[in-house]
Write an enzyme that holds these catalytic residues in place. Structure first.
Site, PDB file in Angstrom:
ATOM      1  N   THR A 219      -4.133   7.756  11.013  1.00  0.00           N
ATOM      2  CA  THR A 219      -5.220   7.204   9.953  1.00  0.00           C
ATOM      3  C   THR A 219      -4.275   6.186   9.111  1.00  0.00           C
ATOM      4  O   THR A 219      -3.203   5.654   9.673  1.00  0.00           O
ATOM      5  CB  THR A 219      -5.580   8.307   8.781  1.00  0.00           C
ATOM      6  OG1 THR A 219      -6.524   7.841   8.051  1.00  0.00           O
ATOM      7  CG2 THR A 219      -4.363   8.874   8.058  1.00  0.00           C
ATOM      8  N   ASN A 220      -4.603   5.708   7.931  1.00  0.00           N
ATOM      9  CA  ASN A 220      -3.925   4.557   7.206  1.00  0.00           C
ATOM     10  C   ASN A 220      -4.049   4.846   5.866  1.00  0.00           C
ATOM     11  O   ASN A 220      -4.914   5.883   5.500  1.00  0.00           O
ATOM     12  CB  ASN A 220      -4.745   3.202   7.763  1.00  0.00           C
ATOM     13  CG  ASN A 220      -6.170   3.410   7.541  1.00  0.00           C
ATOM     14  OD1 ASN A 220      -6.532   3.229   6.133  1.00  0.00           O
ATOM     15  ND2 ASN A 220      -6.959   3.193   8.357  1.00  0.00           N
ATOM     16  N   ARG A 221      -3.618   3.904   4.872  1.00  0.00           N
ATOM     17  CA  ARG A 221      -3.452   4.176   3.636  1.00  0.00           C
ATOM     18  C   ARG A 221      -4.846   4.025   2.470  1.00  0.00           C
ATOM     19  O   ARG A 221      -4.480   3.995   1.452  1.00  0.00           O
ATOM     20  CB  ARG A 221      -2.340   3.337   3.119  1.00  0.00           C
ATOM     21  CG  ARG A 221      -0.868   3.658   3.523  1.00  0.00           C
ATOM     22  CD  ARG A 221       0.153   2.733   2.923  1.00  0.00           C
ATOM     23  NE  ARG A 221       1.561   3.060   3.319  1.00  0.00           N
ATOM     24  CZ  ARG A 221       2.342   4.130   3.022  1.00  0.00           C
ATOM     25  NH1 ARG A 221       1.684   4.904   2.254  1.00  0.00           N
ATOM     26  NH2 ARG A 221       3.305   4.258   3.570  1.00  0.00           N
ATOM     27  N   SER A 222      -5.954   3.623   3.353  1.00  0.00           N
ATOM     28  CA  SER A 222      -7.010   3.191   2.576  1.00  0.00           C
ATOM     29  C   SER A 222      -7.732   4.465   1.719  1.00  0.00           C
ATOM     30  O   SER A 222      -7.472   5.495   2.245  1.00  0.00           O
ATOM     31  CB  SER A 222      -7.949   2.726   3.551  1.00  0.00           C
ATOM     32  OG  SER A 222      -9.236   2.368   2.721  1.00  0.00           O
ATOM     33  N   ALA A 285     -11.448   0.651   6.303  1.00  0.00           N
ATOM     34  CA  ALA A 285     -10.045   0.332   7.176  1.00  0.00           C
ATOM     35  C   ALA A 285     -10.437   1.103   8.564  1.00  0.00           C
ATOM     36  O   ALA A 285      -9.861   2.395   8.361  1.00  0.00           O
ATOM     37  CB  ALA A 285      -8.905   0.368   6.454  1.00  0.00           C
TER      38      ALA A 285
END
Ligand code: C5P
Length: 433
Positions: A219-222, A285
């Site tokens: 995943t990502n930091r969004s 994102a």
């Protein structure tokens, strides 16, 4: 100015006393109007001692100069309801006038500010969400509830905003103060109220999660905060809004919310929601890659991850979009920000690209604030300085509204509708946007 302070029956009615005091201190003439249920929570004598006008007893009490509800409604410069219970919001949205407060609300043409307060489950119930959306689309200003302790020791979203926030919102609506951060509809929102009414807006939000196995994800930091703020802002401006979110944030009131996890789920939900939309905002994102194979059982040891790109949802939406639909993309960059964003605007075929330098202090992922540049396919470039994600949301929607064609689009109701004709005409002329 004359302000009617409506109080309905919730435990936060005690905070309305402070709202009353602050409005009187600010030099306004305040008439408190309490529902029967409110009188169980807080005494009339308290308000009588603080307010500039006596507390009318009810619908049947004649007031000096006329019938109580019409006189109060007509004379008011603003009406504020704090707290506004689920029941009060439902009666107001339905146009009922079975007590002095609801009758006054129907009899006024002054701006109305409602401050909902209730348990989280009630606030998130579709019936309440629809009533709030209805009121917003009629231009009612909503000071959203906050998170915190609720009645009965519960925690969650639904606690009425603090008196200073409510008073600042009322003063902003009256034009005598700046809009408080975090309240959405005044005064800039007041000017924009209804400019998306009748429009269908679809927004994506959050970082998608791509499964490695049943336990781990890429995943990502969004956080999803910017996308949720856009959905909320669009609803406040009168749009019917669908939010496709991969974030765990609460569903904004009055917004049809579809929860997804992966890029594939988001692609499917967006394709279905966007086909009828006037505006599509891809604030999500989306993970750029995902494991080629996701293990069905938990992986033990260190796996050899083979990645593949996810489908480019935005490019797909651009390729299949209907004429007149305004499409907005987002880009998070850390270097050569504007150059990269300009290339992306072209590659993706969008009308607007909102770019943030996620390495800048206070901007981008996880923050409550943001600073962006909005690039237009028409060559425009607008810097939106550091502000709340809600303020940035309204700036993005301002750019969208400026690009919307007048009238609503064809919603598949068949040939003969203006939208269908417009689409057919454009197809004949070989136009695409
Ligand atoms: O290329 P990049 O990921 O920076 O593009 C960002 C924009 O494209 C965002 O609007 C994002 O929602 C969208 N996007 C997408 N599908 C992907 C990757 C990004 O729709 N697979």
């Amino acid at each position: 100015m004359r302000i009617v302070l409506g109080v309905s029956g919730g435990v936060s009615a005690f905070k309305a006393v402070e709202v009353c005091r602050r409005l009187v201190d600010a030099g306004h003439r305040v008439t408190p109007v309490l529902t029967d249920a409110a009188r169980r929570f807080v005494g009339v004598a308290t308000f009588s001692a603080l307010a500039s006008d006596p507390v009318p007893s009810g619908l049947w009490e004649p007031l000096e100069g006329g019938i109580a509800h019409t006189r109060l409604g007509q004379a008011a410069d603003a009406v504020v309801v704090a707290p506004a219970t689920a029941d009060l919001l439902a009666r107001y949205a339905a146009g009922l006038a079975d007590d002095l407060l609801t009758a006054t609300l129907l009899a006024t043409s002054a701006p109305v500010v409602v401050c909902p307060a209730m348990h989280t489950e009630m606030w998130e119930h579709p019936a309440v969400a629809e009533n709030v959306a209805t009121l917003r689309s009629r231009g009612v200003h909503v000071v959203p509830p906050e998170s915190g302790r609720l009645a009965g020791g519960d925690e969650g979203t639904g606690r009425m905003a603090e008196p200073e926030t409510i008073v600042a919102a009322v003063l902003a609506v009256l034009g005598s103060g700046p809009a408080p951060a975090g309240t959405h509809d005044a005064p800039s929102g007041a000017a924009r109220t209804g400019d998306l009414s009748g429009r269908e807006v679809v927004v994506s939000a959050g970082g998608t999660r791509e499964a490695i196995d049943p336990v781990r994800v890429i995943t990502n930091r969004s956080s999803g905060k910017q996308g949720h703020a856009i959905a909320e802002a669009a609803a406040a401006r009168g749009a019917r809004v669908t939010l496709v979110t991969a974030s765990g944030l609460p569903a904004p009131a009055g917004v049809h919310t579809v929860r997804v996890e992966s890029a594939a789920e988001m692609a499917a939900a967006m394709a279905s929601a966007a086909s009828d939309a006037d505006v599509v905002v891809m604030a999500a994102a989306v993970a750029d890659w995902r494991p080629k194979v996701s293990a069905l059982q938990k992986v033990h040891g260190v796996p050899e991850l083979v990645l593949e790109p996810t489908p480019d949802i935005l490019a797909g939406l651009a390729a299949s979009r209907r004429p007149g639909q305004v499409l907005v993309g987002f880009a998070a960059e850390t270097e050569d920000v504007i150059e990269r964003a300009k290339r992306k605007l072209e590659q993706k075929g969008v009308d607007l690209l909102v770019v943030n330098d996620v390495s800048a202090p206070g901007a981008g992922f996880e923050h409550d604030t943001n600073e962006v540049t909005i690039l237009g396919a028409d060559g425009t470039s607008t810097l939106v300085p550091l502000g709340s994600k809600r303020q940035v949301a309204d700036s993005v929607l301002d750019a969208v509204v400026a690009r919307l064609r007048p009238g609503t689009l064809d919603r598949g109701s068949g040939p003969g509708t203006p939208g269908a004709e417009e689409r057919a005409g454009q197809a004949r002329r070989g136009e695409s946007r």
